[in-house]
Design a protein around this motif. Sequence first.
Motif: not given
Length: 220
Positions: A179-191, A193-202
């Motif tokens: 979802s972060f990529q879909s809304v255009g969130f693509n910067n130095k914090y992308s990695a 954000a992705s790790k946070f999303a994976k941790a949240f998902s668990i």
Amino acid sequence: MSGLIKSSIARKVAMALSGLFLVFFLLQHFTINFTSIFSADIFNELSHFMGTNPVVQFVLQPVLIFGVIFHFVMGFVLELKNNKARAVKYAKYNGGANASWMSRNMIYSGLVVLAFLGLHFYDFWVPEMVHKYIEFAPEDPTRYYPELLHKFESPVRTGLYVLSFVFLTLHLWHGFASSFQSVGFNNKYSAAASKFAKAFSIVIPLGFIVVAIALHFNQH
């Protein structure tokens, strides 16, 4: 709405934004439910506030219901459009070489989550509406915890909740991060954000599982 259906980018952005909104609600819902493990009084107090506050009941609750319906409708639309757009047939399509299992099966994990929401609404929302607006029963600020506890008496019902949250993990694992990529969130914090999303998902679905099991074994 017709513009959303016609534009693939708009569909993905709408899907991502509605998903992020539901993730925020999921966190709020978990926070309240988690208090039931260590304090029935706190859970009753928070639930009573949510159940009687007019802003929550007549503004946020309808928005939430709309968000749930919108998210799943857009999910089905995306799935149909993606299937139609594939240039190769399934017999020749090697999905595993191009995408993860979770991303290729979002529609199935989503259907399980949708079925769970139906059960959850039947267990909690429908009785709440009957209590307030059909029976017009007198309000009891201490009723919420016993009602919650009662729902997890059955091992079958508890098992269904646990299984549903496993599928929620699978659904969030791909959906929240993408979802972060879909809304255009693509910067130095992308990695990050992705790790946070994976941790949240668990962590969050696991927390719901802990609540369900704890309440099942805490019957009086």
